[in-house]
Scaffold this motif. Structure first.
Motif, short mmCIF file in Angstrom:
data_model
loop_
_atom_site.label_atom_id
_atom_site.label_comp_id
_atom_site.label_asym_id
_atom_site.label_seq_id
_atom_site.Cartn_x
_atom_site.Cartn_y
_atom_site.Cartn_z
N SER A 65 0.96 -1.30 -0.03
CA SER A 65 -0.02 -0.04 -0.01
C SER A 65 0.87 1.45 0.03
O SER A 65 0.40 2.31 -0.42
N SER A 66 2.09 1.13 0.46
CA SER A 66 2.89 2.23 0.49
C SER A 66 3.44 2.82 -1.08
O SER A 66 3.99 3.82 -1.09
N LEU A 67 3.04 2.06 -1.89
CA LEU A 67 3.50 2.32 -3.37
C LEU A 67 2.29 2.85 -3.85
O LEU A 67 2.43 3.72 -4.93
N VAL A 68 1.03 3.01 -3.44
CA VAL A 68 0.02 3.69 -3.92
C VAL A 68 0.16 5.34 -4.35
O VAL A 68 -0.13 5.88 -5.46
N ASP A 69 0.96 5.90 -3.39
CA ASP A 69 1.18 7.29 -3.54
C ASP A 69 1.95 7.86 -4.57
O ASP A 69 2.06 8.76 -5.08
N VAL A 70 2.79 6.69 -5.03
CA VAL A 70 3.76 7.15 -6.24
C VAL A 70 3.15 6.23 -7.53
O VAL A 70 3.84 5.99 -8.38
N ASN A 71 1.76 5.55 -7.33
CA ASN A 71 1.17 5.34 -8.63
C ASN A 71 1.84 3.73 -8.94
O ASN A 71 1.70 3.71 -10.22
N LEU A 72 2.35 2.92 -8.16
CA LEU A 72 2.83 1.66 -8.34
C LEU A 72 1.77 0.64 -8.29
O LEU A 72 0.70 0.90 -7.34
N ALA A 73 1.62 -0.43 -8.84
CA ALA A 73 0.73 -1.54 -8.57
C ALA A 73 0.88 -2.11 -7.31
O ALA A 73 1.90 -2.35 -6.54
N VAL A 74 -0.25 -2.46 -6.64
CA VAL A 74 -0.41 -3.22 -5.46
C VAL A 74 -1.39 -4.32 -5.54
O VAL A 74 -2.07 -4.49 -6.55
N GLY A 75 -1.83 -5.00 -4.33
CA GLY A 75 -2.51 -6.23 -4.65
C GLY A 75 -3.27 -6.35 -3.18
O GLY A 75 -2.76 -6.08 -2.12
N THR A 76 -4.14 -7.62 -3.22
CA THR A 76 -4.91 -8.02 -2.23
C THR A 76 -4.47 -9.57 -2.46
O THR A 76 -4.41 -10.24 -3.46
N ILE A 77 -3.80 -10.04 -1.02
CA ILE A 77 -3.62 -11.69 -0.99
C ILE A 77 -4.51 -12.42 -0.35
O ILE A 77 -4.84 -11.98 0.83
N VAL A 78 -4.84 -13.41 -0.67
CA VAL A 78 -6.10 -14.37 0.06
C VAL A 78 -5.58 -15.95 0.28
O VAL A 78 -5.45 -16.28 -0.71
N SER A 79 -5.62 -16.37 1.46
CA SER A 79 -5.46 -17.80 1.49
C SER A 79 -6.76 -18.34 2.27
O SER A 79 -7.46 -17.91 3.21
N ILE A 80 -7.17 -19.40 1.73
CA ILE A 80 -8.55 -20.02 2.29
C ILE A 80 -8.28 -21.62 2.90
O ILE A 80 -7.86 -22.20 1.93
N TYR A 81 -8.89 -21.92 4.07
CA TYR A 81 -8.67 -23.13 4.40
C TYR A 81 -10.08 -23.80 4.71
O TYR A 81 -10.87 -23.00 5.29
N ALA A 82 -10.51 -24.96 4.79
CA ALA A 82 -11.69 -25.46 5.27
C ALA A 82 -11.67 -25.49 6.66
O ALA A 82 -10.83 -26.03 7.32
N GLY A 83 -12.93 -25.40 7.28
CA GLY A 83 -12.81 -25.58 8.86
C GLY A 83 -12.29 -24.30 9.60
O GLY A 83 -12.34 -23.14 8.99
N CYS A 84 -11.99 -24.45 10.52
CA CYS A 84 -11.68 -23.34 11.69
C CYS A 84 -10.31 -23.08 11.89
O CYS A 84 -9.70 -21.92 12.29
N ASN A 85 -9.40 -24.15 11.47
CA ASN A 85 -7.97 -24.05 11.89
C ASN A 85 -7.19 -23.31 10.55
O ASN A 85 -7.08 -23.63 9.69
N LEU A 86 -6.55 -22.04 11.23
CA LEU A 86 -5.78 -21.39 10.24
C LEU A 86 -4.17 -21.85 10.74
O LEU A 86 -3.47 -21.53 9.86
N PHE A 87 -3.84 -22.55 11.46
CA PHE A 87 -2.64 -22.91 11.88
C PHE A 87 -2.37 -24.22 11.46
O PHE A 87 -2.15 -25.30 12.25
N GLN A 88 -2.12 -24.47 10.17
CA GLN A 88 -1.82 -25.67 9.49
C GLN A 88 -0.86 -25.61 8.25
O GLN A 88 -0.81 -24.46 7.78
N SER A 89 -0.52 -26.42 7.63
CA SER A 89 0.48 -26.51 6.37
C SER A 89 -0.29 -25.80 5.41
O SER A 89 -1.40 -26.06 5.39
N GLY A 90 0.52 -24.97 4.79
CA GLY A 90 -0.04 -24.22 3.55
C GLY A 90 -0.60 -25.27 2.31
O GLY A 90 -1.50 -24.90 1.62
#
Length: 313
Positions: free
Chosen positions: A115-140
């Protein structure tokens, strides 16, 4: 069969996911994230580029756009009806959405990486990771889906559910339509994107970069993780590194929000992602702010980095 007058590359995201016979609730979740990105695009174009007056978990000053993008995504995820837990780079803990884990998903995301690149008009992005169930602390490796959205000259969404990597572009109606199916990267490449201060590289990393240069690799580094990974995937060649540094052995990038989803996508495209010693996707996070060094891109290039790090440190 395509409808009369409709080419395959006019297929919208939702229809494509249905054609792939993805889980109905996973389709809904991916489409909610895609919908949120339309509002983030508008925020980037018109929003406040100043600071929010707050800091995130890592002590980094939050920009107004970071906070706004996080709110937009969080609202869509809360109202999707298919999410159990969420965690964002902008929050300091996992946020429960539903006590019912059965049939639901947990989502880790970086709402506006770079996001710090927005003010100089460089590309930025959103990154998303999705798991089944409730546990986020598992192998990618257990991710059921990973995606990123790149806000550049075009807005594109790149996703995988474990069956290849596919690219969609936002059209004039702000709908995502198919651009490329089954994106693949070559075994080795001629582009390198090196993050971190080079005078702090270990001997093994320095040897790796020197070999790349001697072999004629071109340096292409924007300072944004999403555009740099997108370049490697869409050109089908190259390697990105943000390695272990002197005084910073864990590197800079976060496992949950950045490395796991990008490693998942890269492996699905035929590439590799490693800490320099072990595959990124074999790591199991123990807390939301875990970091790791990374070498990610063409398989043979990553293997060469591992070999040099093993031999020289």
């Amino acid at each position: 069969m395509s409808e009369p007058g409709k080419t395959r590359f006019q297929i919208d995201l939702r229809r494509y996911l249905r054609e792939q016979e993805e889980d109905r609730d996973l389709i809904r979740l991916i489409c909610e994230i895609a919908e949120a990105s339309k509002y983030i695009v508008n925020s980037i174009r018109t929003g406040d580029l100043g600071v929010a007056g707050t800091s995130n978990l890592y002590g980094e000053q939050q920009l107004a756009l970071d906070v706004l993008a996080d709110r937009i995504l969080r609202k869509r995820l809360f109202h999707s009806g298919v999410v159990a837990n969420i965690v964002s780079e902008e929050t300091d803990d996992i946020i429960p959405v539903s006590p019912d884990c059965e049939g639901k998903f947990s989502v880790a995301y970086d709402p506006l990486d770079g996001s710090s690149l927005v003010d100089v008009n460089l590309a930025v992005g959103t990154i998303v990771s999705i798991y089944a169930g409730c546990n986020l602390f598992q192998s990618g490796r257990n991710q059921v889906a990973a995606l990123y959205i790149l806000y550049g000259p075009r807005t594109t969404l790149v996703y995988s559910t474990g069956r290849g990597v596919h690219e969609f572009a936002m059209n004039q109606l702000m709908e995502y339509t198919l651009v490329r199916e089954n994106v693949r990267v070559a075994p080795s490449g001629s582009i390198y994107s090196p993050g971190g201060q080079r005078n702090l590289y270990s001997a093994g990393t320095e040897s790796f970069v020197r070999q790349l240069e001697e072999n004629g690799a071109k340096l292409r580094y924007s300072g944004g993780f999403v555009p740099d990974i997108n370049q490697i995937l869409m050109k089908g060649k190259g390697v990105f590194l943000y390695p272990h540094l002197q005084g910073q052995p864990e590197g800079k990038l976060r496992l949950l929000y950045e490395l796991n989803p990008m490693a998942f996508l890269m492996e699905q495209a035929g590439g590799a992602a490693s800490t320099g010693r072990v595959p990124i996707l074999d790591l199991v996070p123990t807390k939301i702010d875990d970091r790791a060094p990374v070498f990610i891109g063409c398989r043979e290039d990553v293997a060469r980095a591992e070999s040099l790090v093993a031999a020289q440190g």
